[in-house]
Design an enzyme around this catalytic site. Structure first.
Site, PDB file in Angstrom:
ATOM      1  CG  HIS A 245      -2.130  -0.887   1.001  1.00  0.00           C
ATOM      2  ND1 HIS A 245      -2.092  -2.218   1.313  1.00  0.00           N
ATOM      3  CD2 HIS A 245      -3.358  -0.660   0.491  1.00  0.00           C
ATOM      4  CE1 HIS A 245      -3.252  -2.772   1.016  1.00  0.00           C
ATOM      5  NE2 HIS A 245      -4.048  -1.851   0.507  1.00  0.00           N
ATOM      6  N   GLY A 246       2.028   1.196   0.539  1.00  0.00           N
ATOM      7  CA  GLY A 246       2.829   2.417   0.525  1.00  0.00           C
ATOM      8  C   GLY A 246       4.141   2.247   1.236  1.00  0.00           C
TER       9      GLY A 246
END
Lengths: 306, 479
Positions: free
Chosen positions: B326-327
């Site tokens: 996701h990041g």
């Protein structure tokens, strides 16, 4: 496929008709943008002083208190790029123009209206003043630009309650910030000041270029350009970001030295304005507007050579 | 070009009409149109990154063909590794490089040896995590001989960049999506109508639920110290609703848009907030990513075959990777770890496959037990979302500390408008009614008589117009 398209058309037709009806109804409601456009057309020939800018000059400079023939073309949240477009439209048809007042507020050098939460106003500029700030299709229609609540409220106030939404005087001054309705000054200052100096500074160079182009254009016809920072209350200016303010001051001084027709007047902390002159921490009321307009008028008398 | 923008409202009908107008010219012509439209769509974000997609596409196409020519295992391995390195290399360079550099410099500074290295100013290409995983699935499936490599470059390029799901999924498998670009597509009226209905519902979720919740969430998360515990809790709950409305709304619009072209994409969300435990939640949330990790990470690592310890290790790896996907921030890794922590007890007690059906199947209301199970699951998920939403671990801890403070029992100091609560009520009700379908209003569309159905659609459209929130970017575009 044809059947599908036909049914889609039949389904959406009532929606499109209602939307078109609402859009037309909204455009029939008088507004200050259309009014100002009419004022440009009617008064450009005799106008000597053109006042541009945001709410600070819209509410803060009343041409009626000036000895010159002035027109207030400012509007709420109007940024430098819009000012440049207005001047462009106005310039060729204003043979008597002698001075332009361009406000430099804390946010002026760092924002553009189409990039802020006030971008919905782009629709008003496009529809009523023929100023197209963005290619975004949305900003060709009021119904798609305004927040739904504002749009419905606008129609309801005008058509159901019969209220006149115009607030500009016949010379373009915003007349609603009356001293008797003034807000609490200490409460309004800090929040607004932080919001006004929260934008990143990377728009500085393109906004500076706009001012330089305006100054250049005016210089060719020996028209004076006054870069004006309007008076504000201490609860406002004490909370402004110092870096933004320093950049603003330096930029204006630099432009002032470049061209002989450009003058930077900073009245932000001017002591001749008392709390009773303010509507809120960063706007003058009608009394303050009178004071500022007279002061500017005197100043312009000394700048404009007969 | 956002799905909820006017630009897309103009773009989609043009592509739709052209696509079916070209039906008589053959599938290849239709694919070429979809490919051009997809590149145009992506180019509207940033045309420079089109070269990245094109490069990935060419590499995986060539790897696929080469895999078909070589039988030797070491050569095949080398080829699939090339594809993995190129795709994950791009992902690393654009998404994770600065993260690793930052952590490296922090670690060296900790030991008194500061590194004189500056992070790079890198713009993250929109949707890189999505299309990278999609194109990787092709190479891996061809390597595993689950799929015949394609010789049709246009079909393959369209599979990689198909605009409805290009920037935020669902992440499709080549085995499912690619064959749909080979076969003749003819217009299907009921599919198209269903697609439009799903787009409408996705729009409702995004514009009404997500965007309205976002305003409150931003206000609360921007300054947690200024709010009471009850406000912070409400902010976290609203973020849970925002991210669901935002991401599942996008997925609905993507699936619906694909259906207009008679292309079926996989369901990405199956009413996850009606889950009775965290294992069920993960079977229903971002399904295309969970199953991707299951098939390409968990199972290759040994899955559940090597005993409890190996299984546990594999589950933890998958959750951590899922968070990291996701990041490039420790907050996402903690979010993944927290979900692993929720999941492990179920796994150890072998209760992770207890709830395979819909809650309250064939009933109107859940039992009291089911209700509390859903409430507890939602609560656990909500607390984990705090890490997902926060800019740093310190902020997340401060936020959670604020929730679990005496002020939790005070009235919230700020609340969203009443209309937002009403919209959320309508939303939850419709989701509950439609929980057995692919999306909430599917059954309404199929069962209600036409006048009521049309009235319902008009009502949704009017609600979208009247209560649309201030436009926010789709959260998952940043991934």
């Amino acid at each position: 496929m044809k059947n599908f398209l036909k049914k889609i058309l039949l389904f959406t037709l009532p929606l499109l008709l209602v939307a078109a009806f609402l859009e037309l109804a909204a455009r029939k409601v008088p507004n200050d943008y259309a009014l100002k456009r009419a004022l440009f057309d009617d008064q450009s020939k005799e106008t000597e002083v053109l006042i541009l800018g945001s709410s600070h000059t819209y509410f803060g400079i009343n041409p009626d208190w000036m000895t010159q023939k002035a027109l207030n073309a400012a509007n709420v949240s109007q940024t430098l790029n819009v000012d440049a477009c207005i001047l462009e439209q106005f310039f060729a048809d204003a043979p008597n123009l002698q001075a332009v007042i361009l406000p430099i507020s804390a946010f002026s050098l760092f924002t553009r209206i189409e990039e802020t939460s006030e971008a919905w106003r782009c629709a008003y500029y496009a529809i009523y003043q023929d100023i197209h700030l963005t290619n975004n299709f949305q900003y060709q229609f009021e119904i798609l630009s305004l927040a739904p609540n504002s749009f419905i409220t606008k129609l309801r106030k005008y058509y159901l309650r019969g209220r006149n939404p115009l607030i500009s005087s016949p010379t373009g001054w915003g007349s609603t910030f009356r001293s008797e309705y003034a807000l609490e000054l200490d409460d309004t200052g800090a929040t607004v000041a932080k919001a006004h100096t929260s934008a990143p500074v990377n728009s500085l160079s393109r906004n500076k270029t706009i001012i330089e182009q305006i100054a250049d254009q005016l210089n060719q016809r020996d028209i004076q350009l006054v870069l004006l920072t309007t008076p504000t209350h201490s609860s406002y200016y004490n909370h402004l970001d110092q870096y933004h303010m320093q950049l603003t001051e330096e930029t204006c001084r630099e432009i002032e030295t470049q061209l002989p027709n450009t003058h930077y007047i900073n009245l932000q902390t001017n002591s001749s304005f008392s709390p009773s002159d303010f509507y809120d921490a960063n706007h003058l009321n009608n009394l303050g507007a009178k004071k500022l307009s007279e002061k500017l008028s005197q100043l312009l008398n000394s700048l404009i050579t007969p | 070009m956002f799905f909820n923008s006017l630009d897309f409202a103009i773009f989609l009908p043009i592509v739709f009409v052209l696509h079916w107008f070209l039906a008589s010219k053959g599938t290849q012509t239709q694919n070429a149109l979809l490919l051009s439209a997809s590149y145009f769509f992506y180019g509207c974000w940033d045309w420079r990154f089109l070269s990245l997609i094109l490069f990935s596409t060419v590499v995986d196409y060539i790897v696929g063909l080469a895999l078909a020519r070589h039988e030797e295992q070491h050569k095949r391995k080398l080829l699939v590794l090339t594809s993995i390195c190129v795709n994950l290399g791009f992902l690393f360079a654009f998404k994770y490089f600065n993260f690793f550099l930052d952590n490296l410099t922090t670690a060296f500074s900790f030991f008194g040896q500061p590194l004189p290295i500056q992070g790079l100013s890198i713009v993250l290409p929109v949707g890189i995590s999505f299309y990278t995983f999609q194109t990787l699935s092709y190479s891996i499936d061809v390597y595993k001989r689950k799929l015949e490599p394609t010789r049709d470059f246009i079909a393959f390029a369209t599979f990689v960049s198909f605009f409805p799901q290009l920037v935020a999924g669902p992440i499709e498998r080549a085995t499912h999506l690619l064959p749909q670009f080979y076969t003749k597509r003819s217009f299907n009226y009921s599919q198209a109508v269903d697609g439009l209905r799903q787009i409408l519902w996705g729009l409702f979720k995004k514009v009404i639920i997500a965007d309205n919740c976002a305003q409150y969430v931003n206000q609360v998360f921007d300054n947690p110290a200024a709010h009471t515990g009850s406000t912070l809790l409400l902010g976290a709950i609203f973020f849970g609703l925002q991210i669901y409305g935002d991401f599942s709304g996008y997925s609905d619009m993507a699936i619906g848009t694909a259906r207009l072209f008679n292309i079926r994409l996989n369901q990405n969300f199956a009413f996850p907030y009606f889950s009775r435990d965290i294992a069920e939640f993960w079977r229903r949330w971002h399904i295309s990513l969970s199953t991707w990790f299951r098939d390409y990470v968990y199972i290759p690592l040994g899955g559940s075959r090597g005993g409890s310890f190996i299984n546990l290790r594999n589950v933890i790896i998958v959750f951590l990777l899922s968070g990291f996907w996701h990041g490039a921030n420790w907050t996402f890794i903690i979010w993944g770890a927290l979900n692993a922590l929720y999941f492990i007890p179920l796994l150890l007690m072998k209760k992770h496959r207890t709830h395979l059906n819909h809650v309250a199947e064939n009933r109107w209301f859940p039992s009291l037990r089911e209700f509390f199970q859903m409430l507890i699951t939602f609560g656990m998920v909500t607390l984990a979302w705090v890490f997902f939403r926060s800019a740093s671990i310190a902020q997340a801890i401060e936020y959670l500390g604020g929730i679990f403070s005496p002020s939790l029992f005070k009235a919230p100091d700020t609340l969203p408008e009443d209309a937002v609560f009403i919209m959320i009520g309508i939303f939850i009700l419709l989701e509950w009614i439609g929980r057995s379908g692919q999306y909430a209003i599917e059954t309404i569309g199929l069962r209600w008589p036409r006048p009521w159905r049309f009235l319902f659609y008009y009502l949704i459209i009017v609600l979208i117009f009247l209560y649309r929130g201030i436009g926010q970017d789709f959260i998952y575009f940043q991934f």
